[in-house]
Design a protein around this motif. Structure first.
Motif, PDB file in Angstrom:
ATOM      1  N   LEU A 169       0.847  -1.197   0.000  1.00  0.00           N
ATOM      2  CA  LEU A 169       0.000   0.000   0.000  1.00  0.00           C
ATOM      3  C   LEU A 169       0.879   1.242   0.000  1.00  0.00           C
ATOM      4  O   LEU A 169       2.039   1.202   0.401  1.00  0.00           O
ATOM      5  CB  LEU A 169      -0.891   0.038   1.243  1.00  0.00           C
ATOM      6  CG  LEU A 169      -1.917  -1.079   1.440  1.00  0.00           C
ATOM      7  CD1 LEU A 169      -2.652  -0.867   2.772  1.00  0.00           C
ATOM      8  CD2 LEU A 169      -2.910  -1.131   0.292  1.00  0.00           C
ATOM      9  N   CYS A 170       0.286   2.359  -0.424  1.00  0.00           N
ATOM     10  CA  CYS A 170       0.967   3.647  -0.266  1.00  0.00           C
ATOM     11  C   CYS A 170       0.886   4.040   1.199  1.00  0.00           C
ATOM     12  O   CYS A 170      -0.030   3.636   1.918  1.00  0.00           O
ATOM     13  CB  CYS A 170       0.286   4.721  -1.111  1.00  0.00           C
ATOM     14  SG  CYS A 170       0.369   4.458  -2.891  1.00  0.00           S
ATOM     15  N   ASP A 171       1.846   4.835   1.640  1.00  0.00           N
ATOM     16  CA  ASP A 171       1.825   5.320   3.014  1.00  0.00           C
ATOM     17  C   ASP A 171       0.528   6.082   3.276  1.00  0.00           C
ATOM     18  O   ASP A 171      -0.020   6.732   2.375  1.00  0.00           O
ATOM     19  CB  ASP A 171       3.027   6.246   3.256  1.00  0.00           C
ATOM     20  CG  ASP A 171       3.200   6.572   4.714  1.00  0.00           C
ATOM     21  OD1 ASP A 171       3.839   5.784   5.437  1.00  0.00           O
ATOM     22  OD2 ASP A 171       2.675   7.622   5.133  1.00  0.00           O
ATOM     23  N   LYS A 172       0.046   6.014   4.500  1.00  0.00           N
ATOM     24  CA  LYS A 172      -1.236   6.628   4.844  1.00  0.00           C
ATOM     25  C   LYS A 172      -1.230   8.148   4.685  1.00  0.00           C
ATOM     26  O   LYS A 172      -2.293   8.770   4.558  1.00  0.00           O
ATOM     27  CB  LYS A 172      -1.613   6.263   6.281  1.00  0.00           C
ATOM     28  CG  LYS A 172      -1.854   4.773   6.480  1.00  0.00           C
ATOM     29  CD  LYS A 172      -2.155   4.450   7.937  1.00  0.00           C
ATOM     30  CE  LYS A 172      -2.323   2.949   8.149  1.00  0.00           C
ATOM     31  NZ  LYS A 172      -2.609   2.621   9.573  1.00  0.00           N
ATOM     32  N   GLN A 181      -7.094   3.398   2.667  1.00  0.00           N
ATOM     33  CA  GLN A 181      -7.622   3.225   4.021  1.00  0.00           C
ATOM     34  C   GLN A 181      -9.129   3.492   4.053  1.00  0.00           C
ATOM     35  O   GLN A 181      -9.888   2.788   4.720  1.00  0.00           O
ATOM     36  CB  GLN A 181      -6.896   4.156   4.996  1.00  0.00           C
ATOM     37  CG  GLN A 181      -5.428   3.825   5.206  1.00  0.00           C
ATOM     38  CD  GLN A 181      -5.204   2.405   5.720  1.00  0.00           C
ATOM     39  OE1 GLN A 181      -5.910   1.942   6.616  1.00  0.00           O
ATOM     40  NE2 GLN A 181      -4.228   1.722   5.149  1.00  0.00           N
ATOM     41  N   THR A 182      -9.558   4.509   3.316  1.00  0.00           N
ATOM     42  CA  THR A 182     -10.993   4.819   3.239  1.00  0.00           C
ATOM     43  C   THR A 182     -11.756   3.664   2.615  1.00  0.00           C
ATOM     44  O   THR A 182     -12.851   3.299   3.083  1.00  0.00           O
ATOM     45  CB  THR A 182     -11.217   6.100   2.416  1.00  0.00           C
ATOM     46  OG1 THR A 182     -10.550   7.192   3.049  1.00  0.00           O
ATOM     47  CG2 THR A 182     -12.699   6.417   2.288  1.00  0.00           C
ATOM     48  N   ALA A 183     -11.191   3.070   1.555  1.00  0.00           N
ATOM     49  CA  ALA A 183     -11.842   1.934   0.887  1.00  0.00           C
ATOM     50  C   ALA A 183     -11.913   0.720   1.805  1.00  0.00           C
ATOM     51  O   ALA A 183     -12.929   0.012   1.851  1.00  0.00           O
ATOM     52  CB  ALA A 183     -11.088   1.590  -0.395  1.00  0.00           C
ATOM     53  N   LEU A 184     -10.846   0.462   2.547  1.00  0.00           N
ATOM     54  CA  LEU A 184     -10.829  -0.672   3.478  1.00  0.00           C
ATOM     55  C   LEU A 184     -11.876  -0.479   4.576  1.00  0.00           C
ATOM     56  O   LEU A 184     -12.580  -1.431   4.960  1.00  0.00           O
ATOM     57  CB  LEU A 184      -9.439  -0.827   4.089  1.00  0.00           C
ATOM     58  CG  LEU A 184      -8.349  -1.386   3.156  1.00  0.00           C
ATOM     59  CD1 LEU A 184      -6.965  -1.184   3.766  1.00  0.00           C
ATOM     60  CD2 LEU A 184      -8.600  -2.864   2.865  1.00  0.00           C
ATOM     61  N   ALA A 214       0.300  -8.019  -5.027  1.00  0.00           N
ATOM     62  CA  ALA A 214      -0.711  -7.026  -5.396  1.00  0.00           C
ATOM     63  C   ALA A 214      -0.424  -5.705  -4.705  1.00  0.00           C
ATOM     64  O   ALA A 214       0.283  -5.647  -3.695  1.00  0.00           O
ATOM     65  CB  ALA A 214      -2.104  -7.520  -5.009  1.00  0.00           C
ATOM     66  N   ALA A 215      -0.981  -4.639  -5.272  1.00  0.00           N
ATOM     67  CA  ALA A 215      -0.874  -3.302  -4.677  1.00  0.00           C
ATOM     68  C   ALA A 215      -2.160  -2.553  -4.959  1.00  0.00           C
ATOM     69  O   ALA A 215      -2.799  -2.763  -6.002  1.00  0.00           O
ATOM     70  CB  ALA A 215       0.315  -2.546  -5.259  1.00  0.00           C
ATOM     71  N   VAL A 216      -2.546  -1.709  -4.029  1.00  0.00           N
ATOM     72  CA  VAL A 216      -3.716  -0.858  -4.243  1.00  0.00           C
ATOM     73  C   VAL A 216      -3.190   0.487  -4.739  1.00  0.00           C
ATOM     74  O   VAL A 216      -2.545   1.225  -4.004  1.00  0.00           O
ATOM     75  CB  VAL A 216      -4.539  -0.682  -2.952  1.00  0.00           C
ATOM     76  CG1 VAL A 216      -5.746   0.223  -3.224  1.00  0.00           C
ATOM     77  CG2 VAL A 216      -5.006  -2.036  -2.430  1.00  0.00           C
ATOM     78  N   VAL A 217      -3.466   0.775  -6.002  1.00  0.00           N
ATOM     79  CA  VAL A 217      -2.955   1.980  -6.660  1.00  0.00           C
ATOM     80  C   VAL A 217      -4.107   2.662  -7.402  1.00  0.00           C
ATOM     81  O   VAL A 217      -5.259   2.293  -7.235  1.00  0.00           O
ATOM     82  CB  VAL A 217      -1.804   1.627  -7.632  1.00  0.00           C
ATOM     83  CG1 VAL A 217      -0.611   1.081  -6.875  1.00  0.00           C
ATOM     84  CG2 VAL A 217      -2.263   0.619  -8.694  1.00  0.00           C
ATOM     85  N   TYR A 218      -3.781   3.624  -8.235  1.00  0.00           N
ATOM     86  CA  TYR A 218      -4.811   4.272  -9.036  1.00  0.00           C
ATOM     87  C   TYR A 218      -5.020   3.523 -10.346  1.00  0.00           C
ATOM     88  O   TYR A 218      -4.098   2.886 -10.873  1.00  0.00           O
ATOM     89  CB  TYR A 218      -4.420   5.716  -9.363  1.00  0.00           C
ATOM     90  CG  TYR A 218      -4.387   6.635  -8.173  1.00  0.00           C
ATOM     91  CD1 TYR A 218      -5.535   6.873  -7.418  1.00  0.00           C
ATOM     92  CD2 TYR A 218      -3.218   7.292  -7.807  1.00  0.00           C
ATOM     93  CE1 TYR A 218      -5.510   7.733  -6.331  1.00  0.00           C
ATOM     94  CE2 TYR A 218      -3.186   8.161  -6.731  1.00  0.00           C
ATOM     95  CZ  TYR A 218      -4.333   8.368  -5.988  1.00  0.00           C
ATOM     96  OH  TYR A 218      -4.295   9.219  -4.910  1.00  0.00           O
TER      97      TYR A 218
END
Length: 282
Positions: A169-172, A181-184, A214-218
């Motif tokens: 993940l990207c840093d918060k 974090q909002t999506a989670l 995996a990564a959560v990105v745009y």
């Protein structure tokens, strides 16, 4: 008085009236000609001013600080800007919006700031380091980037919580991390990543190098990566769409070029480039 005398007097009056009318017409004609000449002179002057304004070209270097997710589209727009303004040079600094904001507030020389969220733009505006009100020019939505072929069969955000799946993940503090974090939270999910990255490109690179599953990105980053990754959409992403604001900086060294670059970004031509990269209309 004889009929002949009366005719003579009437003829005299007629001639005097006709003479007065002719004089009036001549005066009106002169005024009209004067007004016309004045208007023509004014129009010519305005046309000259307009021509001078339109022919005036910006020049010099314009420095743009922009969120990492804008790298591909802004690089394209930078080339278009230089083509339209041959005497200019566009230089970019791409990275996490929070890091860029800190650099600007610390005095780093820049003309334009394009952030990946209003929150990170506020870090700069709160310090009164922008000119005018920042304008939202695009929006972006999250997507899961998996290894090519999606070998772990990831089909949802919940799948990332499975044991053995290495997720980045990207840093918060970075917009893409805050959005994740909002999506989670929207999915009532908890996830412990193998690493937090300082910008979205770094998170994506972990998957491209097969250092993560995996990564959560745009979605724009997934599209830019091509066949290096596979994208997986998830419904919770609609709860975490980021607005991207852009602003001229107060201490811009090249204010004219900064304004022109921002106008290009907001123009139909600029929007065409951005939407082709996967960004959403503001």
């Amino acid at each position: 008085m004889t009929r002949s005398a009366r005719r003579t007097r009437r003829t005299g009056r007629t001639l005097r009236v006709a003479g007065a009318g002719a004089a009036a017409l001549l005066a009106l004609s002169a005024c009209s000609s004067s007004d016309s000449d004045s208007s023509a002179t004014s129009d010519a002057s305005a046309g000259s001013d307009s021509s001078a304004s339109s022919s005036q070209q910006v020049s010099g270097t314009v420095t743009v600080f922009a969120a990492a997710s804008l790298k591909e589209s802004f690089t394209t727009l930078g080339k278009e800007f230089e083509k339209a303004h041959p005497d200019t040079k566009v230089t970019f600094s791409f990275g996490g919006s929070d890091t860029l904001a800190a650099s600007i507030n610390g005095g780093a020389p820049a003309d334009v700031f394009a952030a990946a969220s209003p929150k990170t733009m506020a870090l700069v505006t709160d310090e009164k380091n922008t000119t005018g009100t920042p304008a939202t020019f695009v929006r972006n939505q999250l997507e899961i980037a998996t290894l090519p072929g999606n070998p772990d069969k990831i089909s949802s955000l919940k799948d990332l919580t499975k044991s053995g799946i290495k997720v980045v993940l990207c840093d918060k503090t970075v917009p893409c991390g805050a959005a994740a974090q909002t999506a989670l939270e929207a999915g009532d999910l908890k996830l412990t990543p193998v690493s937090y990255e300082q910008d979205v490109k770094s998170a994506l690179t972990k998957v491209e190098l097969k250092e993560a599953d995996a990564a959560v990105v745009y979605q724009t980053d997934v599209k830019a990566a091509g066949d290096k990754v596979e994208g997986v959409e998830f419904p919770e992403s609609s709860e975490a769409i980021n607005d991207y604001p852009i602003a001229q900086l107060k201490d811009a060294r090249n204010a004219d070029a900064a304004k022109a670059f921002i106008e290009l970004v907001k123009s139909a031509e600029g929007q065409k480039v951005l939407t082709a990269a996967g960004f959403l209309q503001p």
